[in-house]
Design a protein around this motif. Structure first.
Motif, PDB file in Angstrom:
ATOM      1  N   ALA A  61      54.789 115.856  42.453  1.00 14.52           N
ATOM      2  CA  ALA A  61      54.966 114.717  43.356  1.00 14.52           C
ATOM      3  C   ALA A  61      55.252 115.130  44.794  1.00 14.52           C
ATOM      4  N   ARG A 267      57.592 108.565  42.681  1.00  9.08           N
ATOM      5  CA  ARG A 267      56.925 108.760  43.967  1.00  9.08           C
ATOM      6  C   ARG A 267      57.945 109.248  44.985  1.00  9.08           C
ATOM      7  N   GLU A 286      44.471 107.304  42.849  1.00  6.21           N
ATOM      8  CA  GLU A 286      45.770 107.668  43.419  1.00  6.21           C
ATOM      9  C   GLU A 286      46.053 109.150  43.213  1.00  6.21           C
ATOM     10  N   LYS A 288      49.228 111.347  43.442  1.00  5.83           N
ATOM     11  CA  LYS A 288      50.683 111.206  43.559  1.00  5.83           C
ATOM     12  C   LYS A 288      51.263 112.109  44.644  1.00  5.83           C
ATOM     13  N   TRP A 291      51.709 110.863  48.328  1.00  2.00           N
ATOM     14  CA  TRP A 291      52.796 109.993  48.787  1.00  2.00           C
ATOM     15  C   TRP A 291      53.772 110.773  49.660  1.00  2.00           C
ATOM     16  N   THR A 409      55.226  99.986  44.348  1.00  2.00           N
ATOM     17  CA  THR A 409      55.802 100.626  43.172  1.00  2.00           C
ATOM     18  C   THR A 409      56.435  99.574  42.264  1.00  2.00           C
TER      19      THR A 409
END
Length: 526
Positions: A61, A267, A286, A288, A291, A409
């Motif tokens: 992440a 996230r 997406e 991750k 982010w 989220t």
């Protein structure tokens, strides 16, 4: 949800310390004092559970914003003689431990008599007071604790102990030798959930460990999602090996699988958010790790037009963030200037025929050759000026990923560093309402916010007081002290200390802020 993280010998934390987490957790403290410790611990646990990597640098992440530097960099004082401990506590009041281990091996929809004695045994364990049903219904909390040690033999870290607990009491553990050559599973035979298979009475707070032979176990961590095959019965509890296997799987594998799934919704938004270039091509799926630098937030807007409207309202509405900018997602096609479609169009306009003499089907066919593209712009309300993200002020470009993360989220864990970066104090204040909406509202997120913003905290304190006094403005969510954790990070000699600064229902600090509550404001006025 995760309710607490306990750390020992992790980064600046030496002695064992439990850090509470609530739907909205705020971490305050000086620069380079250790505020990132909690978030780095979450990154580390995810690396262990998802990739079996106890010696990571980059994380799933963290993208390019997080480099843990490996186990020794995380170990307190880099002392190889120390043992690191990490424990994560989970609230199970609104969820259950995973139960699909059963479904993978047995069809429970049929009559037990049709499936033989084995299926009948499994159904009896599950239905109407069976121990597996008991675990599901009576488990209100669970935890996973790992003890990790540097191995001079392997020249790397080894997870020496992987232990699980249910309802605050240890229930099962997997131990591994320092060279990974030996490993064994034990179960706490005096755990209250063993009833109705109760052993001899003993203090349930003191575990009574008993080894269990397991065929498909591996060192350090149990295999995710896999039912354990027990080669022996558990005397006084399960005389049948299949029943023992199902129970042990629920106890040892279940909490880790639940935490792993929860962390897949983790996230992280770092302190420096990037701005997409003018001709940005968003990712179709997406990522991750994106982010961390904020780019995933912009991509999310391209993929979700409903989210654009919601974020736009929060950005512009004076009762929300009130930045004065709204969002607009335009759909368009780029047509080459030598396209027959444009040539015919120009001729039609010059001749004033307005397409009466032209084949419209051919126009449509030519138009449909080109793909639809999207362009996200920010509109300065009042002047109706449009800007690309690249051309907007730094404060707006920094806060937009924060707003998108908070609103996009759902039932996840969102960690944000310095959400107030480059923002006017008035907008910093309103961030409090955004975070309350994300954590306490229907999204049900767990927010971990590292911040220096006094204004953000003051808004949350104000909403607490207004809730208690019945003066909450229309449209604002009521909050209570149990929704909020305010944590102050400081250093005591060579150790990092994290202490909770409780708020009461009036929105007041229960005890004095260490060193004074943002005392710089007062000093500047004297």
């Amino acid at each position: 949800m995760i309710t607490a993280i306990t750390l020992k010998n992790f980064k600046g934390i030496g002695d064992r310390m439990t850090i509470p987490l609530r739907p909205l957790t705020l971490l305050f403290g000086a620069n380079s004092i250790g505020k990132s410790t909690v978030v780095q611990a979450i990154h580390y646990v995810q690396e262990i559970l998802e990739r079996g990597n106890a010696n990571p640098d980059r994380t799933l992440a963290g993208g390019g914003a997080i480099d843990l530097g490996g186990f020794l960099n995380l170990l307190h004082r880099r002392d190889k003689e120390r043992k690191m401990t990490i424990r994560i506590d989970l609230d199970l009041s609104n969820t259950d431990l995973p139960l699909d281990y059963l479904a993978r091996t047995t069809d429970f929809s049929s009559n037990p008599a049709d499936q033989g004695e084995e299926t009948e045994l499994l159904q009896n364990l599950w239905y109407e007071g069976g121990v597996l049903e008991k675990i599901s219904l009576e488990s209100q909390s669970a935890w996973i604790e790992m003890e990790i040690e540097w191995s001079p033999i392997l020249e790397g870290p080894v997870i020496r102990r992987y232990e699980t607990g249910i309802n605050t009491i240890p229930i099962a553990r997997l131990s591994t030798s320092i060279d990974r050559a030996r490993y064994w599973v034990e179960i706490n035979v005096v755990h209250p959930l063993h009833s109705p298979f109760e052993p001899e009475p003993q203090d349930e707070e003191v575990p009574m460990w008993q080894r269990v032979e397991v065929e498909n176990i591996q060192p350090e961590l149990p295999k995710p999602g896999e039912m354990l095959t027990v080669k022996s019965s558990i005397p006084g509890m399960y005389e049948d090996e299949r029943g023992a296997g199902l129970y042990l799987t629920q106890a040892l594998v279940g909490p880790g699988d639940l935490l792993r799934e929860r962390l897949r919704e983790f996230r992280y938004i770092g302190p420096l958010r990037s701005t997409p270039p003018r001709n940005h091509q968003p990712s179709l799926t997406e990522r991750k790790e994106d982010w961390a630098n904020g780019i995933a937030a912009w991509d999310e807007l391209y993929r979700n037009e409903a989210l654009v409207s919601e974020v736009s309202d929060w950005m512009f509405n004076p009762e929300k963030l009130g930045t004065g900018y709204s969002l607009q997602l335009r759909r368009f096609k780029e047509i080459p200037i030598d396209s027959p479609l444009l040539n015919e169009l120009f001729v039609a306009l010059q001749n004033g025929t307005f397409f009466e003499d032209y084949d419209l089907d051919s126009f449509v066919a030519e138009r449909d050759r080109y793909e639809i593209r999207k362009r996200l712009t920010l509109v300065e309300e009042g002047r109706d000026l449009e800007f690309t993200p690249y051309d907007i002020g730094i404060g707006i470009s920094q806060v937009l990923p924060v707003a998108v993360g908070a609103l996009a989220t759902r039932s996840g864990i969102l960690a944000i560093e310095q959400p107030e970066l480059h923002l006017h104090p008035a907008v910093q204040v309103r961030l409090g309402d955004l975070f309350i909406e994300s954590a306490i509202g229907e999204r049900g997120n767990t927010l971990i916010i590292e911040t220096h913003s006094e204004h953000l905290l003051l808004r949350i304190m104000r909403r607490l007081g207004e809730t208690n006094a019945g003066r909450l403005p229309e449209g604002k969510l009521p909050i209570k002290p149990e929704h909020i954790a305010v944590l102050f990070v400081e250093r005591n000699r060579s150790q990092t200390l994290i202490r909770e600064m409780p708020l009461n229902e009036q929105g007041e600090l229960v005890k004095a802020w260490p060193g004074g509550f943002f005392e710089e404001d007062l000093e500047e006025m004297l």
